[in-house]
Design a protein around this motif. Sequence first.
Motif, PDB file in Angstrom:
ATOM      1  N   ILE A  66      -3.282  -7.433   4.679  1.00  0.00           N
ATOM      2  CA  ILE A  66      -2.209  -7.333   5.296  1.00  0.00           C
ATOM      3  C   ILE A  66      -1.375  -6.342   4.803  1.00  0.00           C
ATOM      4  CG2 ILE A  66      -0.154  -8.653   5.896  1.00  0.00           C
ATOM      5  CD1 ILE A  66      -1.941 -11.356   5.616  1.00  0.00           C
ATOM      6  N   LEU A  67      -0.574  -5.708   5.705  1.00  0.00           N
ATOM      7  CA  LEU A  67       0.227  -4.462   5.371  1.00  0.00           C
ATOM      8  C   LEU A  67       1.559  -4.852   4.923  1.00  0.00           C
ATOM      9  CD1 LEU A  67      -0.081  -1.852   8.367  1.00  0.00           C
ATOM     10  CD2 LEU A  67      -1.368  -1.790   6.219  1.00  0.00           C
ATOM     11  N   LEU A  68       1.746  -4.436   3.585  1.00  0.00           N
ATOM     12  CA  LEU A  68       3.181  -4.864   3.107  1.00  0.00           C
ATOM     13  C   LEU A  68       4.248  -3.893   3.609  1.00  0.00           C
ATOM     14  CD1 LEU A  68       1.937  -6.087  -0.363  1.00  0.00           C
ATOM     15  CD2 LEU A  68       2.459  -7.464   1.738  1.00  0.00           C
ATOM     16  N   HIS A  69       5.645  -4.439   3.824  1.00  0.00           N
ATOM     17  CA  HIS A  69       6.578  -3.588   3.681  1.00  0.00           C
ATOM     18  C   HIS A  69       7.147  -3.013   2.600  1.00  0.00           C
ATOM     19  CE1 HIS A  69      10.871  -2.856   4.779  1.00  0.00           C
ATOM     20  NE2 HIS A  69      11.380  -3.465   3.944  1.00  0.00           N
ATOM     21  N   PRO A  70       7.425  -1.764   2.581  1.00  0.00           N
ATOM     22  CA  PRO A  70       7.724  -0.986   3.791  1.00  0.00           C
ATOM     23  C   PRO A  70       6.472  -0.180   4.022  1.00  0.00           C
ATOM     24  CG  PRO A  70       8.611   0.198   1.698  1.00  0.00           C
ATOM     25  CD  PRO A  70       7.974  -1.119   1.348  1.00  0.00           C
ATOM     26  N   ASP A  71       6.132   0.038   5.274  1.00  0.00           N
ATOM     27  CA  ASP A  71       4.943   0.741   5.797  1.00  0.00           C
ATOM     28  C   ASP A  71       5.294   1.018   7.129  1.00  0.00           C
ATOM     29  OD1 ASP A  71       1.489   0.637   5.326  1.00  0.00           O
ATOM     30  OD2 ASP A  71       2.426   1.171   7.533  1.00  0.00           O
ATOM     31  N   LEU A 120       7.076  -4.330  -5.931  1.00  0.00           N
ATOM     32  CA  LEU A 120       5.940  -5.145  -5.792  1.00  0.00           C
ATOM     33  C   LEU A 120       4.672  -4.388  -5.272  1.00  0.00           C
ATOM     34  CD1 LEU A 120       4.597  -8.158  -5.685  1.00  0.00           C
ATOM     35  CD2 LEU A 120       5.055  -7.859  -3.297  1.00  0.00           C
ATOM     36  N   LYS A 121       4.878  -3.126  -4.435  1.00  0.00           N
ATOM     37  CA  LYS A 121       3.749  -2.536  -4.202  1.00  0.00           C
ATOM     38  C   LYS A 121       3.300  -1.487  -5.135  1.00  0.00           C
ATOM     39  CE  LYS A 121       3.388  -1.115   0.253  1.00  0.00           C
ATOM     40  NZ  LYS A 121       3.624  -0.613   1.502  1.00  0.00           N
ATOM     41  N   GLU A 170       3.612  -2.200  -8.438  1.00  0.00           N
ATOM     42  CA  GLU A 170       2.945  -2.721  -9.382  1.00  0.00           C
ATOM     43  C   GLU A 170       1.393  -3.106  -9.009  1.00  0.00           C
ATOM     44  OE1 GLU A 170       6.978  -5.221 -10.994  1.00  0.00           O
ATOM     45  OE2 GLU A 170       5.535  -6.259  -9.835  1.00  0.00           O
ATOM     46  N   ARG A 171       1.351  -3.606  -7.703  1.00  0.00           N
ATOM     47  CA  ARG A 171      -0.181  -3.977  -7.066  1.00  0.00           C
ATOM     48  C   ARG A 171      -0.993  -2.740  -7.255  1.00  0.00           C
ATOM     49  NH1 ARG A 171       0.183  -8.241  -2.286  1.00  0.00           N
ATOM     50  NH2 ARG A 171       1.461  -9.991  -3.310  1.00  0.00           N
ATOM     51  N   ALA A 172      -0.450  -1.503  -6.746  1.00  0.00           N
ATOM     52  CA  ALA A 172      -0.944  -0.103  -7.017  1.00  0.00           C
ATOM     53  C   ALA A 172      -1.603   0.048  -8.125  1.00  0.00           C
ATOM     54  CB  ALA A 172      -0.263   0.859  -6.320  1.00  0.00           C
ATOM     55  N   ARG A 173      -0.950  -0.331  -9.451  1.00  0.00           N
ATOM     56  CA  ARG A 173      -1.262  -0.166 -10.700  1.00  0.00           C
ATOM     57  C   ARG A 173      -2.573  -1.022 -10.969  1.00  0.00           C
ATOM     58  NH1 ARG A 173       3.970   1.037 -12.193  1.00  0.00           N
ATOM     59  NH2 ARG A 173       4.392  -1.189 -12.761  1.00  0.00           N
ATOM     60  N   LEU A 174      -2.646  -2.230 -10.378  1.00  0.00           N
ATOM     61  CA  LEU A 174      -3.805  -3.195 -10.864  1.00  0.00           C
ATOM     62  C   LEU A 174      -5.026  -2.721 -10.667  1.00  0.00           C
ATOM     63  CD1 LEU A 174      -2.196  -6.564  -9.523  1.00  0.00           C
ATOM     64  CD2 LEU A 174      -2.301  -5.734 -11.944  1.00  0.00           C
TER      65      LEU A 174
END
Length: 173
Positions: free
Chosen positions: A6-11, A166-167, A169-173
């Motif tokens: 699911i795409l996350l805002h902002p996109d 949040l995005k 942080e998630r990209a770093r995982l």
Amino acid sequence: MTIRSILLHPDPRLKKRADPVTEVTDDLRAAAADMLETMYDAPGVGLAGPQIGLMKRILVMDCIKDPEVAPRPMVLLNPVVSWASEATSVHEEGCLSIPEHFADVTRPAEVRVRWLALDGTEQEEHFAGLWATCVQHEIDHLNGRLFIDYLTPLKRQLITRKMEKLKRERARL
Ligand code: NI
């Protein structure tokens, strides 16, 4: 069936108007099944095409939350609000593309919606309660509108900044 991400805002895709469905293809039927699977898995009560990057006017929903009641998975193609009540209601809304953020949104309490079903038939139904809120929220997605667009610019910016963080942080995982 596949659970889609699911795409996350902002996109930018979440801000775009989706295109009408002109033909019910096997691909579209498969996408609808995936969208329902993805929605139930999340879990959520509604999901619109753009949220999985599918820029078509398709949404799925099931607002039955009572485990004692049979589920009612619905797939709506090219949905249009044909009537909206003057009476409004306020619901605390959330969105699978904006997880963990909730806010009160005022909308017409009841709506009639017309749509094309997967079998090619025209459908029309009167929605009230959570169903009315959900179908309006999902139709908004097809028009590039998110529930945070109903909030003050300040609240919207606050949520958007938290989502950007949040995005990252998630990209770093
Ligand atoms: Ni949403």
